[in-house]
Design an enzyme around this catalytic site. Sequence first.
Site, PDB file in Angstrom:
ATOM      1  N   ASP A 179       0.815  -1.209   0.000  1.00  0.00           N
ATOM      2  CA  ASP A 179       0.000   0.000   0.000  1.00  0.00           C
ATOM      3  C   ASP A 179       0.851   1.263   0.000  1.00  0.00           C
ATOM      4  OD1 ASP A 179       0.766  -0.905   2.546  1.00  0.00           O
ATOM      5  OD2 ASP A 179      -0.786   0.246   3.556  1.00  0.00           O
ATOM      6  N   GLU A 226      -0.699  -2.180   5.230  1.00  0.00           N
ATOM      7  CA  GLU A 226       0.176  -2.124   6.406  1.00  0.00           C
ATOM      8  C   GLU A 226       0.081  -0.778   7.097  1.00  0.00           C
ATOM      9  OE1 GLU A 226       3.305  -1.137   8.961  1.00  0.00           O
ATOM     10  OE2 GLU A 226       3.196  -0.237   6.968  1.00  0.00           O
ATOM     11  N   ARG A 253      18.400  -7.462  14.372  1.00  0.00           N
ATOM     12  CA  ARG A 253      18.699  -7.836  15.743  1.00  0.00           C
ATOM     13  C   ARG A 253      17.688  -8.867  16.198  1.00  0.00           C
ATOM     14  NH1 ARG A 253      16.414  -5.717  20.360  1.00  0.00           N
ATOM     15  NH2 ARG A 253      18.464  -5.321  21.261  1.00  0.00           N
ATOM     16  N   HIS A 273       7.894   8.709   4.511  1.00  0.00           N
ATOM     17  CA  HIS A 273       6.690   9.531   4.602  1.00  0.00           C
ATOM     18  C   HIS A 273       6.967  10.981   4.213  1.00  0.00           C
ATOM     19  CE1 HIS A 273       4.337   6.565   7.396  1.00  0.00           C
ATOM     20  NE2 HIS A 273       5.169   5.931   6.593  1.00  0.00           N
TER      21      HIS A 273
END
Length: 364
Positions: A55, A113, A152, A336
């Site tokens: 998306d 998501e 990690r 973003h």
Amino acid sequence: MNPELSFAERDTTAYIIEQLRPMGVRLQTPAATGVVATLEGNAPGTTVVIRADIDALPIHEENDVEYRSLKDGVMHACGHDGHAAILLGVADVLTKCGNRFSGTVKLLFQHAEELYPGGAQELIAAGALEGADFALGLHLVSHIPVGRAGIRAGPIQASSDTFTIEIEGKGGHGAYPHETVDATLVCAQLVVNLQTIVSRRVNPLQPAAVSVGQIRAGTANNVIAQRATLSGTVRTFDDETRSAIRREVQRIAEHTCGLTGAQCRVEYELGYPPLVNDAEISEVMRESAVSVLGESCVHEMAPSMGADDFAYYAKEVPAAFMFLGSGSPGYDFPHHHPRFDVDERSLEHGVAILTKAALTLLDR
């Protein structure tokens, strides 16, 4: 060039199916958007799930490139188009290998998501993880240089919860504040008081963030507001801290408003849970990245306060989520951002790492 928002990725889904169909993989569309592609090996064995989100975001693209978004106000500002391209590449490589592996690989081209409740829960409820032994995923990131990667074991991304507090005071004329209960003033006090949660109510050894992102109050400069609303986000890595902050938001809102005679209503929504990497699968991903990028280019990633609904897969099966560098000069704007873009060399790295990790797990 044709980005679509969460839960509306219809053309994106059709395009992915169009790319996958000639590969001869089994295709399913268990939700309104999104695709599950299944590649069967030459014998029964382990089932590995690899997920990519598809998306976009409601942001107007400012990049001047031939592949810029054709839709005003919508763009792939988080790299999900790159994730989908990488997973199509994995499908292409594995099918061209003639399925010379035992077991099964399921490729999840997951919708939504970016918008809670997200697409992961929907795919899981539809059976996308049935029979799965392991899950793999990655995220392109512009703050890591292309050719490098981070991972990690343990918590790697935070939970993402939201709260909204509606304050009801007593409005009136700005010249007579003593006759009112100023909802704007109560809102301001509440913003300050909420910041004491992390500084004074949370163990300093436990990472957490409480951020107020929106405030709405007032209608005119000489009118004292009767109502005010604020909303924000909470990020944590463990359930105890998560629950404690939820209680504190409620308590502080009630007491701050009570001191002034205002009333309040608190809405608190639990979002994505913390994303916790399995130690063994993380090592497989690390070794795969080392084989592609080199030992010096793969580092242990510090936990991020960002959130991702890949966390739901990691709660169901042993899983690992990696951050893959896609940054270089001109490709280093943050996620973003209207100028976000990825150095496309990272796509090849992603295909190689995920394919290598999947084959390693299938060999087990």
